[in-house]
Design an enzyme around this catalytic site. Structure first.
Site, PDB file in Angstrom:
ATOM      1  N   TYR A   1      27.663-109.538  -6.325  1.00 37.12           N
ATOM      2  CA  TYR A   1      28.329-110.430  -5.358  1.00 37.12           C
ATOM      3  C   TYR A   1      27.384-111.554  -4.899  1.00 37.12           C
ATOM      4  CZ  TYR A   1      31.713-106.561  -4.853  1.00 37.12           C
ATOM      5  OH  TYR A   1      32.624-105.559  -5.068  1.00 37.12           O
TER       6      TYR A   1
ATOM      7  N   PRO B   1      43.474-103.096  -0.863  1.00 37.74           N
ATOM      8  CA  PRO B   1      44.435-102.266  -0.114  1.00 37.74           C
ATOM      9  C   PRO B   1      45.588-103.073   0.471  1.00 37.74           C
ATOM     10  CG  PRO B   1      42.478-102.623   1.209  1.00 37.74           C
ATOM     11  CD  PRO B   1      42.188-103.218  -0.151  1.00 37.74           C
TER      12      PRO B   1
ATOM     13  N   GLY C   1      46.849-105.677  -1.398  1.00 34.58           N
ATOM     14  CA  GLY C   1      47.113-106.537  -2.540  1.00 34.58           C
ATOM     15  C   GLY C   1      45.854-107.324  -2.846  1.00 34.58           C
TER      16      GLY C   1
ATOM     17  N   PHE D   1      37.273-113.424   4.896  1.00 34.62           N
ATOM     18  CA  PHE D   1      36.231-114.252   5.474  1.00 34.62           C
ATOM     19  C   PHE D   1      36.818-115.126   6.585  1.00 34.62           C
ATOM     20  CE2 PHE D   1      34.551-112.918   1.415  1.00 34.62           C
ATOM     21  CZ  PHE D   1      33.354-112.375   1.842  1.00 34.62           C
TER      22      PHE D   1
END
Length: 309
Positions: free
Chosen positions: A41, A204, A206, A258
């Protein structure tokens, strides 16, 4: 803390540079304690900084935080496992990780490239020996670099390979897989329950609609009329209903956001419960369609999704 006491996690997948630092600080202030990270990441330095800042200002202690790191596909050979984990430890500055998981059961050619390709643009795979990789992880746990070990995107056969390994020292405590009302994973869930393996559900609520890696044939989960109508009853959003559904089944959820508003919003699922009828109705939404199929790697010998579960 154990994974079970951290039923709610914050996923750090694909953040923009600079955003992870502020988002993680906010998430800790809101009450998140479980952070789902990964070397691939490219934000572990920011995440670690945020956690260390929050320890320094007295908001949390290190032992309050549950950090999950991941072994990427290019580090499967046993001699590369500990150096990969040490990269995560160095970037995050955390001293140890609470959980370290094999991100995918498919090995790629080791080297500088995380996504190695040949001249024709084809991915370069590597022979996978999941048991040998696991033994190297066990040594990391014995050395105190990590508290618990787990896997991600493993099917039943791949889990059994590890569980039945001669001389197994530390069994996988968790399997991180796609899990939501349109993909409820009943068989894998039952198999993992029998073996005390916690299911951690990604996507969870989508997923994004980015067609480069997401199956957009599946309709958007959050527009589902049932989830919306149950939400109205509790004055909750369809996202909160979807999260609550998994948490009530004992699935650890790792929503990614975010947006400060949604980070707070996603956490507000502990002040209501779904009835048995509502749980059954949501279970019946299962379409058995994955958002995340990883079809670009479907020719890998250890591609996990050819099996039923």
């Amino acid at each position: 803390g154990s994974l079970h006491s951290n039923l709610f996690s914050y996923s750090l997948l694909c953040s923009l540079p600079g955003t992870a630092l502020e988002c993680v600080k906010l998430a800790i202030d809101v009450g998140y304690r479980h952070f789902d990270g990964a070397l691939v990441y490219f934000n572990e330095h920011e995440v670690g900084q945020a956690i260390r800042d929050k320890i320094a200002d007295g908001t949390v202690k290190r032992e309050d935080i549950f950090y999950c790191g991941k072994l990427w596909n290019t580090f499967h050979p046993p001699e590369l496992v500990r150096p990969a984990l040490e990269k995560t430890l160095k970037a995050s500055g955390l001293g140890y990780v609470d959980l370290y998981i094999v991100e995918l059961p498919m090995a790629f050619k080791p080297g500088k490239e995380f996504y190695p390709k040949d001249r024709d643009g084809k991915y370069i795979y590597h022979h996978t020996d999941l048991c040998a990789t696991w033994e190297a992880l066990e040594a990391c746990k014995d050395a105190g670099l990590v508290k618990s070990l787990g896997v991600s995107n493993f099917n039943r056969r791949q889990l059994e390979l590890l569980l039945n390994k001669p001389g197994l020292k530390h069994k996988p405590v968790s399997n991180q897989v796609e899990c939501h009302p349109y993909f409820t994973q009943p068989k894998l869930l039952e198999f993992c329950r029998q073996h005390d393996i916690v299911i951690v559900g990604y996507c969870p609520i989508g997923s994004s609609r980015d067609a480069s890696w997401v199956n957009v044939k599946c309709p958007p989960l959050l527009e589902d009329p049932l989830l919306v109508s149950i939400g109205k009853k509790y004055r909750k959003s369809s996202a909160q209903v979807a999260l609550r559904f998994n948490v009530q089944r004992g699935v650890v959820v790792i929503p990614k956001s975010f947006s400060p508003e949604r980070i707070k919003h996603n956490f507000q699922i502990f002040d209501f419960s779904l009835t048995d009828e509502e749980m059954k109705a949501i279970e019946a939404l299962n379409k058995n369609i994955r958002f995340v199929e990883l079809l670009m790697w479907s020719d890998h010998p250890e591609y996990p999704f050819h099996d039923e579960y």
